[in-house]
Design an enzyme around this catalytic site. Structure first.
Site, PDB file in Angstrom:
ATOM      1  N   LYS A  18      25.388  31.551  93.644  1.00  0.00           N
ATOM      2  CA  LYS A  18      25.620  32.868  93.035  1.00  0.00           C
ATOM      3  C   LYS A  18      24.673  33.910  93.611  1.00  0.00           C
ATOM      4  O   LYS A  18      25.067  35.043  93.854  1.00  0.00           O
ATOM      5  CB  LYS A  18      25.465  32.790  91.514  1.00  0.00           C
ATOM      6  CG  LYS A  18      26.620  32.040  90.878  1.00  0.00           C
ATOM      7  CD  LYS A  18      26.622  32.140  89.381  1.00  0.00           C
ATOM      8  CE  LYS A  18      27.827  31.388  88.820  1.00  0.00           C
ATOM      9  NZ  LYS A  18      27.842  31.364  87.374  1.00  0.00           N
ATOM     10  N   LYS A  65      36.219  24.972  93.045  1.00  0.00           N
ATOM     11  CA  LYS A  65      36.592  24.852  91.629  1.00  0.00           C
ATOM     12  C   LYS A  65      37.203  26.153  91.113  1.00  0.00           C
ATOM     13  O   LYS A  65      36.895  27.238  91.612  1.00  0.00           O
ATOM     14  CB  LYS A  65      35.379  24.445  90.781  1.00  0.00           C
ATOM     15  CG  LYS A  65      34.356  25.536  90.542  1.00  0.00           C
ATOM     16  CD  LYS A  65      33.428  25.156  89.377  1.00  0.00           C
ATOM     17  CE  LYS A  65      32.563  26.345  88.993  1.00  0.00           C
ATOM     18  NZ  LYS A  65      31.832  26.190  87.758  1.00  0.00           N
ATOM     19  N   LYS A  81      35.590  31.636  87.024  1.00  0.00           N
ATOM     20  CA  LYS A  81      35.845  33.019  86.632  1.00  0.00           C
ATOM     21  C   LYS A  81      35.216  34.005  87.612  1.00  0.00           C
ATOM     22  O   LYS A  81      35.719  35.080  87.801  1.00  0.00           O
ATOM     23  CB  LYS A  81      35.354  33.292  85.207  1.00  0.00           C
ATOM     24  CG  LYS A  81      33.871  33.167  84.991  1.00  0.00           C
ATOM     25  CD  LYS A  81      33.547  33.537  83.551  1.00  0.00           C
ATOM     26  CE  LYS A  81      32.079  33.338  83.240  1.00  0.00           C
ATOM     27  NZ  LYS A  81      31.610  31.941  83.280  1.00  0.00           N
TER      28      LYS A  81
HETATM   29  N1  AQP Z   1      36.954  24.277  87.320  1.00  0.00           N
HETATM   30  C1  AQP Z   1      36.418  23.588  86.308  1.00  0.00           C
HETATM   31  N2  AQP Z   1      36.794  22.312  86.107  1.00  0.00           N
HETATM   32  C2  AQP Z   1      36.262  21.596  85.083  1.00  0.00           C
HETATM   33  N3  AQP Z   1      35.363  22.091  84.224  1.00  0.00           N
HETATM   34  C3  AQP Z   1      34.963  23.350  84.388  1.00  0.00           C
HETATM   35  N4  AQP Z   1      34.097  24.132  83.705  1.00  0.00           N
HETATM   36  C4  AQP Z   1      34.070  25.359  84.272  1.00  0.00           C
HETATM   37  N5  AQP Z   1      34.890  25.394  85.332  1.00  0.00           N
HETATM   38  C5  AQP Z   1      35.460  24.170  85.425  1.00  0.00           C
HETATM   39  C6  AQP Z   1      33.363  23.717  82.523  1.00  0.00           C
HETATM   40  O1  AQP Z   1      33.526  24.691  81.527  1.00  0.00           O
HETATM   41  C7  AQP Z   1      32.393  24.655  80.650  1.00  0.00           C
HETATM   42  C8  AQP Z   1      31.992  26.051  80.290  1.00  0.00           C
HETATM   43  O2  AQP Z   1      31.255  26.618  81.312  1.00  0.00           O
HETATM   44  P1  AQP Z   1      30.659  28.075  81.320  1.00  0.00           P
HETATM   45  O3  AQP Z   1      31.072  28.854  80.193  1.00  0.00           O
HETATM   46  O4  AQP Z   1      29.204  27.957  81.613  1.00  0.00           O
HETATM   47  O5  AQP Z   1      31.371  28.605  82.522  1.00  0.00           O
HETATM   48  P2  AQP Z   1      31.150  28.210  83.969  1.00  0.00           P
HETATM   49  O6  AQP Z   1      30.960  26.775  84.215  1.00  0.00           O
HETATM   50  O7  AQP Z   1      30.113  29.122  84.499  1.00  0.00           O
HETATM   51  O8  AQP Z   1      32.610  28.593  84.346  1.00  0.00           O
HETATM   52  P3  AQP Z   1      33.030  29.264  85.617  1.00  0.00           P
HETATM   53  O9  AQP Z   1      34.370  29.784  85.466  1.00  0.00           O
HETATM   54  O10 AQP Z   1      32.744  28.319  86.719  1.00  0.00           O
HETATM   55  O11 AQP Z   1      32.075  30.490  85.662  1.00  0.00           O
HETATM   56  P4  AQP Z   1      31.246  30.988  86.877  1.00  0.00           P
HETATM   57  O12 AQP Z   1      32.233  31.355  87.892  1.00  0.00           O
HETATM   58  O13 AQP Z   1      30.502  32.144  86.287  1.00  0.00           O
HETATM   59  O14 AQP Z   1      30.382  29.854  87.289  1.00  0.00           O
HETATM   60  C9  AQP Z   1      31.324  23.839  81.367  1.00  0.00           C
HETATM   61  O15 AQP Z   1      31.204  22.586  80.722  1.00  0.00           O
HETATM   62  C10 AQP Z   1      31.875  23.644  82.748  1.00  0.00           C
HETATM   63  O16 AQP Z   1      31.501  22.405  83.296  1.00  0.00           O
END
Ligand code: AQP
Length: 332
Positions: free
Chosen positions: A112, A195, A198
Protein backbone atom coordinates in the site's frame (compact mmCIF):
# COMPACT_ATOMS: atom_id res chain seq x y z
CA UNK A 1 -15.84 -22.36 24.73
CA UNK A 2 -12.84 -21.25 22.79
CA UNK A 3 -12.84 -17.56 21.95
CA UNK A 4 -12.55 -15.99 18.50
CA UNK A 5 -12.17 -12.37 17.50
CA UNK A 6 -12.24 -10.84 14.07
CA UNK A 7 -12.75 -7.41 12.54
CA UNK A 8 -13.90 -5.85 9.34
CA UNK A 9 -13.52 -2.30 8.09
CA UNK A 10 -16.60 -0.23 7.39
CA UNK A 11 -16.57 0.33 3.64
CA UNK A 12 -18.66 2.93 1.85
CA UNK A 13 -21.17 1.19 -0.42
CA UNK A 14 -20.85 -2.30 0.98
CA UNK A 15 -18.65 -5.30 1.67
CA UNK A 16 -17.30 -7.17 -1.32
CA UNK A 17 -17.63 -10.83 -2.10
CA UNK A 18 -14.06 -11.54 -0.88
CA UNK A 19 -14.90 -10.09 2.55
CA UNK A 20 -18.01 -12.23 2.72
CA UNK A 21 -16.56 -15.54 1.53
CA UNK A 22 -13.18 -15.14 3.27
CA UNK A 23 -14.41 -13.75 6.57
CA UNK A 24 -18.06 -12.99 7.33
CA UNK A 25 -19.33 -16.41 6.27
CA UNK A 26 -17.07 -18.03 8.86
CA UNK A 27 -18.22 -15.61 11.53
CA UNK A 28 -21.83 -16.64 11.15
CA UNK A 29 -20.89 -20.28 11.70
CA UNK A 30 -18.52 -19.52 14.58
CA UNK A 31 -21.09 -17.72 16.70
CA UNK A 32 -22.75 -21.13 17.21
CA UNK A 33 -19.63 -22.95 18.36
CA UNK A 34 -17.41 -20.26 19.92
CA UNK A 35 -17.40 -17.31 22.27
CA UNK A 36 -17.27 -14.85 19.39
CA UNK A 37 -16.29 -11.16 19.27
CA UNK A 38 -16.71 -9.26 16.01
CA UNK A 39 -15.62 -5.66 15.57
CA UNK A 40 -16.38 -3.06 12.92
CA UNK A 41 -12.93 -1.54 12.83
CA UNK A 42 -13.46 2.15 12.16
CA UNK A 43 -10.13 3.08 13.79
CA UNK A 44 -8.42 1.04 11.10
CA UNK A 45 -10.47 2.74 8.41
CA UNK A 46 -9.02 6.19 9.14
CA UNK A 47 -5.51 5.08 8.24
CA UNK A 48 -6.57 6.30 4.81
CA UNK A 49 -8.54 9.55 4.33
CA UNK A 50 -12.28 9.21 5.05
CA UNK A 51 -15.20 11.55 4.66
CA UNK A 52 -16.67 11.79 8.20
CA UNK A 53 -20.29 11.54 7.17
CA UNK A 54 -19.58 8.64 4.82
CA UNK A 55 -17.65 6.84 7.55
CA UNK A 56 -20.58 7.12 9.97
CA UNK A 57 -22.93 5.79 7.32
CA UNK A 58 -20.54 2.99 6.38
CA UNK A 59 -20.30 1.92 10.01
CA UNK A 60 -24.07 1.51 10.34
CA UNK A 61 -24.14 -0.16 6.95
CA UNK A 62 -21.47 -2.60 8.09
CA UNK A 63 -23.56 -3.47 11.14
CA UNK A 64 -26.68 -3.94 8.99
CA UNK A 65 -24.81 -6.20 6.57
CA UNK A 66 -23.36 -8.31 9.36
CA UNK A 67 -26.83 -8.76 10.82
CA UNK A 68 -28.17 -9.35 7.31
CA UNK A 69 -25.55 -12.06 6.81
CA UNK A 70 -26.82 -13.81 9.94
CA UNK A 71 -24.89 -12.53 12.95
CA UNK A 72 -27.09 -12.58 16.01
CA UNK A 73 -26.21 -10.13 18.81
CA UNK A 74 -27.59 -12.66 21.31
CA UNK A 75 -25.08 -15.23 20.15
CA UNK A 76 -22.00 -13.08 19.62
CA UNK A 77 -20.54 -9.74 20.69
CA UNK A 78 -20.85 -7.30 17.78
CA UNK A 79 -19.37 -3.85 18.39
CA UNK A 80 -17.69 -0.81 16.91
CA UNK A 81 -13.98 -0.55 17.64
CA UNK A 82 -13.96 3.17 18.50
CA UNK A 83 -16.65 2.54 21.14
CA UNK A 84 -14.09 0.61 23.16
CA UNK A 85 -11.21 3.01 23.94
CA UNK A 86 -9.05 0.17 25.31
CA UNK A 87 -8.13 -0.75 21.71
CA UNK A 88 -6.10 2.41 21.20
CA UNK A 89 -4.75 2.30 24.74
CA UNK A 90 -3.41 -1.22 24.33
CA UNK A 91 -2.14 -0.43 20.82
CA UNK A 92 0.04 2.32 22.27
CA UNK A 93 1.57 -0.08 24.79
CA UNK A 94 2.17 -2.68 22.08
CA UNK A 95 3.91 -0.06 19.92
CA UNK A 96 6.62 -0.27 22.57
CA UNK A 97 6.88 -4.03 22.09
CA UNK A 98 7.05 -4.06 18.28
CA UNK A 99 10.26 -3.60 16.34
CA UNK A 100 10.33 -0.96 13.62
CA UNK A 101 11.86 -3.45 11.20
CA UNK A 102 9.30 -6.06 12.16
CA UNK A 103 6.46 -3.68 11.27
CA UNK A 104 8.24 -2.51 8.13
CA UNK A 105 8.30 -6.11 6.84
CA UNK A 106 4.50 -6.36 6.62
CA UNK A 107 3.71 -6.97 2.96
CA UNK A 108 0.32 -5.23 3.15
CA UNK A 109 2.08 -2.06 4.33
CA UNK A 110 4.79 -2.41 1.73
CA UNK A 111 2.25 -2.85 -1.08
CA UNK A 112 0.00 0.00 0.00
CA UNK A 113 2.77 2.45 0.83
CA UNK A 114 4.52 1.68 -2.46
CA UNK A 115 1.32 2.64 -4.25
CA UNK A 116 0.65 5.76 -2.21
CA UNK A 117 4.21 7.05 -1.86
CA UNK A 118 5.85 8.18 1.40
CA UNK A 119 3.96 11.46 1.61
CA UNK A 120 0.62 9.80 0.87
CA UNK A 121 1.16 7.07 3.47
CA UNK A 122 0.06 7.75 7.04
CA UNK A 123 1.87 6.66 10.18
CA UNK A 124 -1.44 4.98 11.03
CA UNK A 125 -1.06 2.67 8.06
CA UNK A 126 2.36 1.68 9.39
CA UNK A 127 1.12 0.86 12.89
CA UNK A 128 -2.11 -0.70 11.58
CA UNK A 129 -0.94 -4.26 12.41
CA UNK A 130 -0.12 -3.17 15.97
CA UNK A 131 -3.65 -1.89 16.45
CA UNK A 132 -4.85 -5.17 14.97
CA UNK A 133 -2.73 -7.04 17.51
CA UNK A 134 -4.36 -4.97 20.27
CA UNK A 135 -7.84 -5.81 18.89
CA UNK A 136 -7.08 -9.49 19.22
CA UNK A 137 -5.04 -9.59 22.44
CA UNK A 138 -7.50 -7.43 24.42
CA UNK A 139 -10.03 -10.26 24.24
CA UNK A 140 -7.58 -13.09 24.89
CA UNK A 141 -8.75 -14.63 21.63
CA UNK A 142 -7.66 -18.21 20.95
CA UNK A 143 -8.30 -18.00 17.22
CA UNK A 144 -8.69 -15.32 14.60
CA UNK A 145 -10.87 -16.17 11.60
CA UNK A 146 -9.48 -14.27 8.60
CA UNK A 147 -8.68 -14.59 4.92
CA UNK A 148 -5.25 -15.73 3.76
CA UNK A 149 -4.15 -12.09 3.23
CA UNK A 150 -4.13 -11.56 7.01
CA UNK A 151 -1.84 -14.47 7.92
CA UNK A 152 1.25 -12.30 8.30
CA UNK A 153 -0.54 -9.86 10.63
CA UNK A 154 -1.62 -12.72 12.88
CA UNK A 155 1.96 -13.98 12.97
CA UNK A 156 3.05 -10.52 14.13
CA UNK A 157 0.34 -10.57 16.81
CA UNK A 158 1.64 -13.92 18.06
CA UNK A 159 5.22 -12.64 18.18
CA UNK A 160 4.25 -9.49 20.08
CA UNK A 161 2.10 -11.45 22.55
CA UNK A 162 4.84 -14.00 23.20
CA UNK A 163 7.42 -11.22 23.66
CA UNK A 164 5.23 -9.35 26.14
CA UNK A 165 4.51 -12.57 28.06
CA UNK A 166 8.20 -13.47 28.18
CA UNK A 167 9.26 -10.05 29.47
CA UNK A 168 6.49 -9.24 31.91
CA UNK A 169 4.80 -12.54 32.72
CA UNK A 170 1.87 -14.41 31.28
CA UNK A 171 -0.66 -11.83 30.14
CA UNK A 172 -2.00 -12.66 26.70
CA UNK A 173 -3.35 -15.78 25.06
CA UNK A 174 -1.24 -16.36 21.93
CA UNK A 175 -3.82 -16.60 19.13
CA UNK A 176 -3.79 -18.84 16.07
CA UNK A 177 -5.10 -17.85 12.65
CA UNK A 178 -8.18 -19.72 11.48
CA UNK A 179 -8.20 -19.66 7.71
CA UNK A 180 -10.81 -21.47 5.67
CA UNK A 181 -9.34 -23.95 3.21
CA UNK A 182 -12.07 -23.20 0.74
CA UNK A 183 -12.38 -19.60 -0.41
CA UNK A 184 -9.47 -18.35 1.72
CA UNK A 185 -8.70 -15.98 -1.10
CA UNK A 186 -11.14 -14.72 -3.68
CA UNK A 187 -9.50 -13.22 -6.74
CA UNK A 188 -10.30 -10.19 -8.86
CA UNK A 189 -12.71 -11.20 -11.67
CA UNK A 190 -10.68 -9.25 -14.22
CA UNK A 191 -7.25 -10.20 -12.91
CA UNK A 192 -7.26 -13.59 -11.18
CA UNK A 193 -3.61 -13.16 -10.22
CA UNK A 194 -4.52 -10.65 -7.47
CA UNK A 195 -7.05 -10.75 -4.63
CA UNK A 196 -10.39 -9.03 -4.90
CA UNK A 197 -9.77 -5.84 -2.94
CA UNK A 198 -11.56 -2.60 -2.30
CA UNK A 199 -8.44 -0.50 -2.83
CA UNK A 200 -6.84 -2.32 -5.76
CA UNK A 201 -9.53 -3.99 -7.87
CA UNK A 202 -10.91 -2.37 -11.00
CA UNK A 203 -14.68 -1.68 -10.85
CA UNK A 204 -15.38 -4.68 -13.10
CA UNK A 205 -13.17 -6.99 -11.05
CA UNK A 206 -14.94 -6.57 -7.71
CA UNK A 207 -18.43 -7.67 -6.69
CA UNK A 208 -20.09 -5.44 -4.10
CA UNK A 209 -22.77 -7.19 -2.07
CA UNK A 210 -25.18 -4.25 -2.01
CA UNK A 211 -24.89 -3.43 -5.73
CA UNK A 212 -27.81 -4.06 -8.03
CA UNK A 213 -27.60 -7.82 -8.78
CA UNK A 214 -27.87 -6.96 -12.48
CA UNK A 215 -24.57 -5.09 -12.35
CA UNK A 216 -22.90 -7.97 -10.51
CA UNK A 217 -24.33 -10.48 -12.98
CA UNK A 218 -22.63 -8.61 -15.79
CA UNK A 219 -19.32 -8.78 -13.94
CA UNK A 220 -19.57 -12.56 -13.57
CA UNK A 221 -20.53 -12.96 -17.22
CA UNK A 222 -17.56 -10.88 -18.37
CA UNK A 223 -15.06 -12.42 -15.93
CA UNK A 224 -11.66 -13.09 -17.42
CA UNK A 225 -11.18 -16.80 -18.00
CA UNK A 226 -8.28 -18.72 -19.40
CA UNK A 227 -7.19 -20.29 -22.66
CA UNK A 228 -8.71 -23.68 -23.33
CA UNK A 229 -12.33 -24.64 -22.90
CA UNK A 230 -12.59 -27.30 -20.22
CA UNK A 231 -14.14 -26.27 -16.90
CA UNK A 232 -11.59 -27.71 -14.48
CA UNK A 233 -10.18 -26.64 -11.09
CA UNK A 234 -6.52 -25.82 -11.73
CA UNK A 235 -5.40 -22.69 -9.86
CA UNK A 236 -2.02 -22.66 -11.64
CA UNK A 237 -3.15 -23.28 -15.21
CA UNK A 238 -6.69 -21.89 -14.99
CA UNK A 239 -6.79 -19.25 -12.24
CA UNK A 240 -9.85 -17.45 -13.65
CA UNK A 241 -12.00 -20.57 -14.00
CA UNK A 242 -10.79 -21.90 -10.64
CA UNK A 243 -11.79 -18.67 -8.92
CA UNK A 244 -15.30 -18.93 -10.41
CA UNK A 245 -15.57 -22.56 -9.31
CA UNK A 246 -14.51 -21.65 -5.77
CA UNK A 247 -17.09 -18.86 -5.59
CA UNK A 248 -19.82 -21.12 -7.02
CA UNK A 249 -18.95 -23.84 -4.52
CA UNK A 250 -18.83 -21.47 -1.54
CA UNK A 251 -22.22 -19.95 -2.38
CA UNK A 252 -24.01 -23.24 -2.95
CA UNK A 253 -22.15 -25.77 -0.80
CA UNK A 254 -21.67 -27.97 -3.89
CA UNK A 255 -18.13 -29.41 -3.96
CA UNK A 256 -15.73 -28.31 -6.68
CA UNK A 257 -15.33 -31.88 -7.99
CA UNK A 258 -19.08 -32.15 -8.38
CA UNK A 259 -19.14 -28.85 -10.22
CA UNK A 260 -16.47 -30.10 -12.63
CA UNK A 261 -18.74 -33.03 -13.42
CA UNK A 262 -21.75 -30.78 -13.81
CA UNK A 263 -19.92 -28.63 -16.35
CA UNK A 264 -18.19 -31.48 -18.19
CA UNK A 265 -18.45 -30.91 -21.93
CA UNK A 266 -19.76 -27.37 -21.46
CA UNK A 267 -17.90 -24.14 -22.16
CA UNK A 268 -16.73 -21.41 -19.81
CA UNK A 269 -19.72 -19.27 -20.76
CA UNK A 270 -22.10 -21.77 -19.16
CA UNK A 271 -20.21 -21.57 -15.86
CA UNK A 272 -20.25 -17.76 -15.91
CA UNK A 273 -23.93 -17.48 -16.72
CA UNK A 274 -24.94 -20.01 -14.08
CA UNK A 275 -22.72 -18.39 -11.48
CA UNK A 276 -24.37 -15.03 -12.20
CA UNK A 277 -27.74 -16.68 -11.46
CA UNK A 278 -26.45 -18.45 -8.35
CA UNK A 279 -25.11 -15.17 -7.00
CA UNK A 280 -28.33 -13.28 -7.79
CA UNK A 281 -30.33 -15.91 -5.91
CA UNK A 282 -27.99 -15.86 -2.93
CA UNK A 283 -27.67 -12.10 -2.69
CA UNK A 284 -31.35 -11.14 -2.93
CA UNK A 285 -32.38 -12.24 0.59
CA UNK A 286 -29.11 -10.89 2.02
CA UNK A 287 -29.81 -7.46 0.51
CA UNK A 288 -33.42 -7.50 1.65
CA UNK A 289 -32.44 -8.31 5.24
CA UNK A 290 -29.75 -5.64 5.23
CA UNK A 291 -32.17 -3.02 3.88
CA UNK A 292 -34.60 -3.96 6.63
CA UNK A 293 -31.97 -3.37 9.34
CA UNK A 294 -30.98 -0.07 7.74
CA UNK A 295 -34.53 1.23 8.09
CA UNK A 296 -34.08 1.51 11.85
CA UNK A 297 -30.77 3.25 12.64
CA UNK A 298 -31.76 3.79 16.28
CA UNK A 299 -32.15 0.04 16.73
CA UNK A 300 -28.78 -0.55 15.05
CA UNK A 301 -27.18 1.94 17.41
CA UNK A 302 -28.80 0.21 20.37
CA UNK A 303 -27.47 -3.19 19.30
CA UNK A 304 -23.99 -1.71 18.88
CA UNK A 305 -24.11 0.00 22.28
CA UNK A 306 -24.99 -3.31 23.95
CA UNK A 307 -22.14 -4.96 22.04
CA UNK A 308 -19.72 -2.27 23.23
CA UNK A 309 -20.76 -2.88 26.84
CA UNK A 310 -20.11 -6.60 26.52
CA UNK A 311 -16.78 -5.99 24.80
CA UNK A 312 -15.63 -3.44 27.37
CA UNK A 313 -16.25 -5.84 30.23
CA UNK A 314 -13.47 -8.02 28.84
CA UNK A 315 -11.27 -5.26 27.44
CA UNK A 316 -10.98 -3.25 30.66
CA UNK A 317 -9.79 -6.31 32.60
CA UNK A 318 -7.01 -7.05 30.11
CA UNK A 319 -5.93 -3.41 29.91
CA UNK A 320 -5.79 -3.07 33.71
CA UNK A 321 -3.58 -6.16 33.88
CA UNK A 322 -1.32 -4.78 31.12
CA UNK A 323 -1.01 -1.34 32.72
CA UNK A 324 -0.04 -2.95 36.00
CA UNK A 325 2.54 -5.23 34.38
CA UNK A 326 4.08 -2.37 32.41
CA UNK A 327 4.52 -0.35 35.60
CA UNK A 328 2.07 2.49 35.15
CA UNK A 329 1.22 4.10 38.47
CA UNK A 330 -2.43 3.43 39.32
CA UNK A 331 -4.66 6.45 39.84
CA UNK A 332 -4.35 7.15 43.59
N1 AQP B 1 -10.21 -11.31 -1.67
C1 AQP B 1 -10.42 -11.80 -0.45
N2 AQP B 1 -10.58 -13.12 -0.29
C2 AQP B 1 -10.80 -13.64 0.95
N3 AQP B 1 -10.88 -12.89 2.06
C3 AQP B 1 -10.72 -11.57 1.94
N4 AQP B 1 -10.75 -10.57 2.84
C4 AQP B 1 -10.56 -9.39 2.20
N5 AQP B 1 -10.39 -9.61 0.88
C5 AQP B 1 -10.49 -10.95 0.70
C6 AQP B 1 -10.99 -10.73 4.26
O1 AQP B 1 -11.99 -9.82 4.66
C7 AQP B 1 -11.81 -9.52 6.05
C8 AQP B 1 -12.05 -8.06 6.28
O2 AQP B 1 -10.93 -7.33 5.92
P1 AQP B 1 -10.79 -5.76 6.00
O3 AQP B 1 -12.01 -5.11 6.37
O4 AQP B 1 -9.56 -5.47 6.79
O5 AQP B 1 -10.53 -5.48 4.56
P2 AQP B 1 -9.29 -5.83 3.76
O6 AQP B 1 -8.72 -7.16 4.01
O7 AQP B 1 -8.38 -4.67 3.88
O8 AQP B 1 -10.11 -5.88 2.43
P3 AQP B 1 -9.63 -5.38 1.10
O9 AQP B 1 -10.76 -5.26 0.20
O10 AQP B 1 -8.48 -6.23 0.71
O11 AQP B 1 -9.17 -3.94 1.45
P4 AQP B 1 -7.84 -3.25 1.03
O12 AQP B 1 -7.88 -3.20 -0.43
O13 AQP B 1 -7.96 -1.92 1.70
O14 AQP B 1 -6.74 -4.11 1.55
C9 AQP B 1 -10.42 -10.01 6.42
O15 AQP B 1 -10.56 -11.17 7.23
C10 AQP B 1 -9.80 -10.39 5.11
O16 AQP B 1 -8.93 -11.48 5.24
Amino acid sequence: RSRVLSGIQPTAGSFHLGNYLGAVRQWVALQESHDAFFAIVDLHAITIPQDPRALREATRLAAAQLLGAGLDPERCTLFVQSHVPEHTQLAWVLNGFTGFGEAARMTQFKDKSAKQGTEGTTVGLFTYPVLQAADILLYQADEVPVGEDQRQHIELTRDVAARFNARLGDTFAVPAPRILKEAAKIYDLQDPAVKMSKSASSPRGIVWLMDEPKASGKKFRSAVTDTGTEVRYDPEGKPGVSNLLVIYSALTGIGVAELEEKFAGRLYGALKTELADVFAEWVAPFRARTEEFLKDPAELDRVLALGADKARAVATATLADVYGKVGFLPVG
